[in-house]
Write an enzyme that holds these catalytic residues in place. Structure first.
Site, PDB file in Angstrom:
ATOM      1  N   ALA A  41      41.336  41.519  44.562  1.00  0.00           N
ATOM      2  CA  ALA A  41      40.859  41.060  43.461  1.00  0.00           C
ATOM      3  C   ALA A  41      40.713  41.137  42.236  1.00  0.00           C
ATOM      4  O   ALA A  41      40.551  40.525  41.699  1.00  0.00           O
ATOM      5  CB  ALA A  41      39.118  40.435  44.240  1.00  0.00           C
ATOM      6  N   LYS A  82      39.306  43.785  41.186  1.00  0.00           N
ATOM      7  CA  LYS A  82      38.680  45.226  41.231  1.00  0.00           C
ATOM      8  C   LYS A  82      38.917  46.585  40.608  1.00  0.00           C
ATOM      9  O   LYS A  82      37.833  46.907  39.850  1.00  0.00           O
ATOM     10  CB  LYS A  82      37.395  45.328  42.188  1.00  0.00           C
ATOM     11  N   GLU A 119      36.351  52.397  45.172  1.00  0.00           N
ATOM     12  CA  GLU A 119      36.062  52.787  46.655  1.00  0.00           C
ATOM     13  C   GLU A 119      34.282  52.650  46.904  1.00  0.00           C
ATOM     14  O   GLU A 119      33.914  53.805  47.735  1.00  0.00           O
ATOM     15  CB  GLU A 119      36.726  53.481  46.833  1.00  0.00           C
ATOM     16  N   CYS A 134      46.720  29.788  51.623  1.00  0.00           N
ATOM     17  CA  CYS A 134      46.002  28.026  50.567  1.00  0.00           C
ATOM     18  C   CYS A 134      46.748  28.509  49.040  1.00  0.00           C
ATOM     19  O   CYS A 134      46.797  27.583  48.163  1.00  0.00           O
ATOM     20  CB  CYS A 134      45.257  27.756  51.698  1.00  0.00           C
ATOM     21  N   TYR A 188      44.891  44.106  55.889  1.00  0.00           N
ATOM     22  CA  TYR A 188      44.071  43.139  55.426  1.00  0.00           C
ATOM     23  C   TYR A 188      44.975  41.897  54.361  1.00  0.00           C
ATOM     24  O   TYR A 188      46.283  42.673  53.921  1.00  0.00           O
ATOM     25  CB  TYR A 188      43.230  43.762  54.149  1.00  0.00           C
TER      26      TYR A 188
END
Ligand code: ADP
Ligand SMILES: Cc1cn([C@H]2C[C@H](O)[C@@H](COP(=O)(O)O)O2)c(=O)[nH]c1=O
Length: 222
Positions: free
Chosen positions: A39, A41, A113, A172, A197
């Site tokens: 994302a 981070k 983390e 998507c 992941y």
């Protein structure tokens, strides 16, 4: 920057004013950045730390020594941005590792983390409330089963700001809020990247999780 080895390489992305975090040296602050994997981070954390350093503040970055993906002396984003860091098993080791004088001089502490640090709450409280530090924390709010991960959510009540980032759903392309594990391993902590992941939206989290449950049931009955 107080770093164990190298100076901060410049990070080539321009800083918006809103991304910097100003605070008085008398009163600390806690800023939390959460979201799924991929994302941004770590990217956001490193930009903020770089901005603070550019503003003349003394900064240091900590990551968990559990994450050995890119070696222990650097924090590296998924697209290769890099900053020297302290890799620690516990945050309580930080003051001792860096030295008391260096700790006292520090104005800004970045933690990446954060889900892997059991003593996150105590460290942030002490650093912001008593030592006047600005603490910028980046971590996963949820694990691959969307359960609260480590102590990240515990520091929301003591935070000045919370930012939830999203990635792009690998199925998507819509906004992704969750991290899907692509393998059958069940332990909560499993270090990995795009090999293990992928970021997904709600719809594809539900579809892909059901598909993997059905797949394992099918295997059990054959
Ligand atoms: N599936 C993916 N595999 C590898 N890199 C990705 C993937 N999806 C996004 N990225 C890249 O990762 C960057 C974010 O990296 P990073 O800041 O390390 O994220 P986080 O710390 O939230 O995991 C994105 O800007 C994008 O360039
Ligand atoms: C979802 C999830 C992730 N992890 C691990 C995988 C990575 O090593 C880190 C997250 O890194 P990032 O900087 O946010 O990309 O956490 C885990 O151990 N368990 C999980 O459920």
């Amino acid at each position: 920057m107080l770093s164990p080895t190298r100076p901060i390489p410049s990070i080539p992305t321009p800083q918006s004013h809103a991304e910097t975090t100003q605070s008085s040296s008398l009163c600390g602050e806690i800023h939390v950045i959460v979201g799924p994997m991929f994302a941004g981070k770590t990217t956001t954390l490193l930009r903020r730390i770089q901005a603070e350093s550019n503003n003349g503040r003394t900064v240091a970055v900590i990551k968990s020594s559990k994450d050995t993906r890119y070696g222990l002396d650097s924090i590296v984003t998924h697209d290769g941005m890099k900053l020297p860091c302290w890799a620690l098993a516990n945050l309580s080791l930080f003051r001792q590792k860096i030295g008391t004088d260096a700790y006292d001089q520090l104005e800004v502490i970045g933690i990446d983390e954060a889900q892997f640090f059991e003593d996150l709450y105590d460290f942030c409280c002490e650093a912001a409330d008593h030592d006047g530090k600005t603490v910028i924390v980046a971590g996963l709010d949820g694990d691959y089963l969307r359960r609260s991960f480590g102590s990240v959510l515990d520091i929301i009540p003591i935070a000045n700001s919370v930012m939830k980032l999203t990635a792009r759903c690998e199925v998507c392309g819509k906004q992704a809020q969750f991290t899907l594990r692509k393998t059958d391993e069940r332990e909560t902590e499993l270090i990995g990247g795009a090999d293990v992941y992928m970021p997904v939206c709600r719809q594809h989290y539900v579809i892909e999780t059901a598909r993997s449950v059905l797949g394992s049931q099918k295997l059990a009955y054959t």
